[in-house]
Enzyme design. Sequence first.
Site, PDB file in Angstrom:
ATOM      1  N   ALA A  69      -0.644   0.891   5.998  1.00  0.00           N
ATOM      2  CA  ALA A  69      -0.923   0.120   7.216  1.00  0.00           C
ATOM      3  C   ALA A  69      -1.850  -1.039   6.899  1.00  0.00           C
ATOM      4  CB  ALA A  69      -1.550   1.021   8.278  1.00  0.00           C
ATOM      5  N   ASP A  70      -1.719  -2.079   7.709  1.00  0.00           N
ATOM      6  CA  ASP A  70      -2.633  -3.206   7.610  1.00  0.00           C
ATOM      7  C   ASP A  70      -2.649  -3.928   8.945  1.00  0.00           C
ATOM      8  OD1 ASP A  70      -4.230  -4.530   5.267  1.00  0.00           O
ATOM      9  OD2 ASP A  70      -3.551  -6.156   6.555  1.00  0.00           O
ATOM     10  N   GLN A  71      -3.747  -4.622   9.207  1.00  0.00           N
ATOM     11  CA  GLN A  71      -3.912  -5.344  10.464  1.00  0.00           C
ATOM     12  C   GLN A  71      -4.362  -6.771  10.177  1.00  0.00           C
ATOM     13  OE1 GLN A  71      -7.251  -4.448  13.222  1.00  0.00           O
ATOM     14  NE2 GLN A  71      -5.610  -3.968  14.672  1.00  0.00           N
ATOM     15  N   LYS A  75       0.836  -1.208   0.000  1.00  0.00           N
ATOM     16  CA  LYS A  75       0.000   0.000   0.000  1.00  0.00           C
ATOM     17  C   LYS A  75       0.870   1.257   0.000  1.00  0.00           C
ATOM     18  CE  LYS A  75      -3.780  -2.239   2.501  1.00  0.00           C
ATOM     19  NZ  LYS A  75      -4.500  -2.304   3.797  1.00  0.00           N
TER      20      LYS A  75
END
Length: 183
Positions: free
Chosen positions: A59-61, A43
């Site tokens: 960001a990622d979770q 991203k």
Amino acid sequence: MLRNAGIRVETMPARVDEHAIKASMRAEHAPPRDQADTLAELKAIRISIRSPGRLVIGADQVLAFDGGVIDKPADHAEARDQLERLSGEQHDLLSAAVIALDGEAIWRHVGRARLAMRRLSPGFIDRYLAAMGPRVLDTVGGYMLEAEGAQLFSRIDGDYFTVLGLPLLPVLGYLRDRGVLEA
């Protein structure tokens, strides 16, 4: 979160095929930490290429549970299933942030929080899902700690911001170290 911390930001969707990337990484048995980090990096780089000279945060979770990964629920039935599976159990949330500049990742951090969900009755799950409405579909595990989701847990070990989806304090620290924010 960045705006609430007093940071001027512009948001841009990265438009990466998260489902295909996750499927590929899971087929290769990539650890959940690597899945979150890779998605955050893709991203950040995607937007960074289109934004020369600007720092871009991706960001990622990922929710790691019982040797696998749980994604955002597709509908209320899947949210119910996730809550029933997590009820009375512990799981990890891994929130990755990658900062890119001119198409290159220059900083990364993956925060980890361990959450213990209390045992939930079927009636409580029904009331919770009704109270959350469509918001329950916006987050992995079907909960939002900053809302009614706080009632689901008996213990949380780790950073609050990591649970919300961004390891904010390390990001702010890096921006201060780089001179973007006043020290």
